[in-house]
Design an enzyme around this catalytic site. Sequence first.
Site, short mmCIF file in Angstrom:
data_model
loop_
_atom_site.label_atom_id
_atom_site.label_comp_id
_atom_site.label_asym_id
_atom_site.label_seq_id
_atom_site.Cartn_x
_atom_site.Cartn_y
_atom_site.Cartn_z
N THR A 193 0.86 -0.96 -0.06
CA THR A 193 0.04 -0.14 0.05
C THR A 193 0.82 1.30 -0.13
O THR A 193 2.09 0.99 0.17
CB THR A 193 -0.77 0.14 1.21
OG1 THR A 193 -0.13 0.40 2.41
CG2 THR A 193 -1.72 -1.08 1.45
N ALA A 198 3.33 -1.53 4.59
CA ALA A 198 2.29 -0.26 5.29
C ALA A 198 3.45 0.85 5.37
O ALA A 198 4.53 0.85 6.22
CB ALA A 198 1.85 -0.49 6.53
N VAL A 221 7.15 -2.44 7.16
CA VAL A 221 7.21 -0.99 7.35
C VAL A 221 7.78 -0.58 6.05
O VAL A 221 8.97 -0.80 5.77
CB VAL A 221 7.80 -0.53 8.50
CG1 VAL A 221 7.76 0.99 8.71
CG2 VAL A 221 7.21 -1.10 9.77
N LYS A 222 7.09 0.40 5.30
CA LYS A 222 7.61 1.09 4.16
C LYS A 222 7.98 2.36 4.36
O LYS A 222 7.48 2.83 5.25
CB LYS A 222 6.54 1.09 3.27
CG LYS A 222 6.94 1.01 1.57
CD LYS A 222 5.38 0.94 0.92
CE LYS A 222 5.74 0.84 -0.83
NZ LYS A 222 4.59 1.19 -1.27
N VAL A 223 9.30 2.66 4.03
CA VAL A 223 10.27 3.75 4.57
C VAL A 223 10.49 4.57 3.07
O VAL A 223 11.25 3.86 2.40
CB VAL A 223 11.40 3.40 5.39
CG1 VAL A 223 12.20 4.46 5.68
CG2 VAL A 223 10.80 2.66 6.72
#
Length: 215
Positions: free
Chosen positions: A27, A56, A82-84
């Site tokens: 996402t 996310a 975790v998308k960074v």
Amino acid sequence: MKFFLDTANLDEIKQAHELGVLAGVTTNPSLVAKEGINFHDRLREITSLVSGSVSAEVIALDAEGMISEGKELAAIAPNITVKVPMTLEGLKAVRTFSELNIKTNVTLVFSANQALLAARAGASYVSPFLGRLDDIGHNGIELISTISEMFDIHGIATEIIAASIRHPQHVTESAMNGAHIATVPLKVIEQMVKHPLTDSGIEKFLADWNNATNK
Ligand code: E4P
């Protein structure tokens, strides 16, 4: 190469899941905003359907904020990644997440050097954006190929997610150039299924069958 679905839409995720091809979901803030839903609630719904990685994205731009948001996201389900974003602050956050055994997907990657830095900071995944590179006259697939070769030469285990996929040709070329995963909109999966010779073949088989059995 595996498939992730690039969406925050639950119906689309259910449809791809039924096809048996879904290894994960990505996402991003734009996709979540389009759905007009509560982000954390939607992540709970997605992770109850999908056992693979669910990316996310954090909104904070400073490492401290990213770490605190990322910890909250990771607490939602064990398969949250975790998308960074690919920034200096992002790299600091990735290093911390890696020490905490929280998986990360470094997003908005547009060069091989960005991918190398992300991998060395401890990223589980890097996401080079093909379509957006093609949009400005660069070659997205060439970037996948370079990152793949670079990771192979140096024995880097970070997985490459081909992102910003716009059409089935991107999928084939990503697979042929070393991407481990392609994250695709449902529309692209539907386009990949279709072939005019498959349709006309089914029509012909049915016509022959009906002619023979209706005699
Ligand atoms: C995936 O992680 C990205 O969020 C996504 O593929 C971006 O795609 P777009 O360039 O079509 O917005």
